[in-house]
Design a protein around this motif. Structure first.
Motif: not given
Length: 420
Positions: A208-223
């Motif tokens: 959950r932390m890794t996913a949150t960090c990459f989400t905050r960096m706008r690196a993950l797809s949001r589909r």
């Protein structure tokens, strides 16, 4: 001339399957394996590419499974299968590892090294342990928290398990870690330090932390409404990568030694190159300067020209900046004759530190099968650099294959492989 380095064994554990054959079938189908992830429920990005059907206790036995984290378990299983594939060692079945002479097997010995790329610590273990500290209960922190989660333990546990007593360490160059491990392993063999090296990478980034960090960096797809369409390397509608996990281990040895013991040679690792962007902590150089240096160095090391390369296994994360920079780099090296480009991340997601090793294994499979798999979800390109993307159906593979890996900090690493 430097010694040729042969790939004589291959072990894979990815969202596409637990064997090279399963992985190859999924890659050739060209469909993303991204799906909802219960581990990430409630987060802005709640999907990933997961390794499914993995029974650590059944594979490793309860004591070993209990003391290791998921990324180490992947590495152990991939290493055992690579060793068996190479015709080395003895009994490496469930409960077969864990010490000198364990399980009645033959140890690999002191001339055998282990070099594995791991991109980060295992946050899946640390988050609950920090929770105990935050609650004022240090007595509840597990004594296994450190040895089951630090990156070096992937290589350490593999060495214990298969009795490899040569050099043993982890490479950490962000998402280039697995490819860097292959280059370091090659050097250990060329220098005569080792006779065999188990090289590759392992990672489980689904915390959950890794996913949150990459989400905050706008690196993950949001589909979120269409996870299976989320990862789309080089596509004009790409919007980020999809978290993945897994491991790949390759058995490397000098080609002359492999042939002397009548081992099956799966491919030859002819070139390795690395180069830094020295540009930005997380963004790639817009023109791919470091990537160009790494690709050029790999070609030079292999004594190959651009025309000798038959296909590219791209880093291909599906992020707007990375794909544009990689396209620019490939165009600078190959001009108007960029070879056909594929990208395994479209199918299996981004396994971070393990990604380069998984890609190298996919390149070996492409060379063995004479086929380049398609890129998942590719519909059309944008930007000024138009690549020859393999889409829809596989294509014949001719010539050498290069596998490219790029990471935070401007880390770039490339390997060049050929069929035997």
């Amino acid at each position: 001339m430097p010694a040729e380095i042969a790939v004589t064994g291959l072990g894979l554990v990815t969202p596409a399957g637990h064997t090279p054959e399963e992985n190859w079938t999924a890659l050739c189908q060209g469909r993303s394996l991204a799906a909802r992830d219960a581990e990430l429920a409630g987060l802005p990005v709640d999907f990933s590419c997961q390794v499914t059907g993995f029974d650590a206790t059944g594979e490793l036995g309860r004591p070993l499974a209990r003391r290791t984290d998921r990324f180490i378990q992947f590495a152990l299983v991939a290493a055992r299968r690579a060793v068996a594939d190479a015709g080395l060692g003895g009994d490496l079945g469930p409960g077969g590892g864990g010490g000198v002479g364990a399980g009645g097997r033959e140890e690999l010995g002191e001339r055998v090294g282990v070099v594995l790329g791991v991109g980060s610590n295992s946050l899946s273990t640390y988050v609950p342990e920090f929770g105990h500290l935050g609650a004022g209960r240090p007595d509840r922190v597990s004594p296994l928290a450190l040895p089951r989660s630090v990156p070096s333990m992937a290589a350490g546990e593999v060495a214990i398990d298969v009795g490899a007593r040569g050099p043993n360490f982890t490479t950490a160059s962000a998402c280039a870690s697995g490819t860097t491990a292959l280059g370091v392993a090659r050097d250990l063999l060329r220098s005569g330090t080792c006779d065999i090296v188990l090289a590759g990478g392992s990672e489980s980034a689904r915390s959950r932390m890794t996913a949150t960090c990459f989400t905050r960096m706008r690196a993950l797809s949001r589909r979120r409404d269409e996870p299976s369409l989320a990862c789309r390397p080089f596509d004009a509608r790409r919007d980020g990568f999809v978290l993945g996990e897994g491991a790949a281990v390759l058995v490397l040895e000098r080609a002359a030694d492999a042939r002397a013991r009548r081992a099956r040679v799966l491919a030859v690792l002819r070139g390795f190159g690395a180069g830094a962007d020295a540009h930005h902590p997380v963004a790639p150089h817009p023109q791919g300067d470091g990537a160009v240096r790494a690709i050029t160095a790999a070609l030079r090391d292999a004594d190959c020209g651009p025309g000798d390369v038959g296909h590219v296994q791209a880093h291909g994360t599906g992020t707007p900046l990375n794909d544009a920079a990689e396209a620019a780099a490939l165009t600078r090296v190959f001009g108007d004759a960029v070879p056909p480009v594929t990208a395994a991340k479209g199918v299996v997601g981004h396994a971070l530190g393990a990604a380069g090793a998984i890609q190298a294994a996919c390149t070996v499979l492409a060379l063995r099968n004479g086929t380049v798999p398609p890129v998942a979800n590719f519909e059309g390109q944008d930007g000024e650099h138009k690549l020859d993307i393999v889409a829809g159906v596989p294509r014949p593979a001719v010539g050498a294959g290069i596998s490219c890996s790029f990471g935070f900090g401007g880390q770039n690493a490339v390997v060049l492989l050929t069929a035997d």
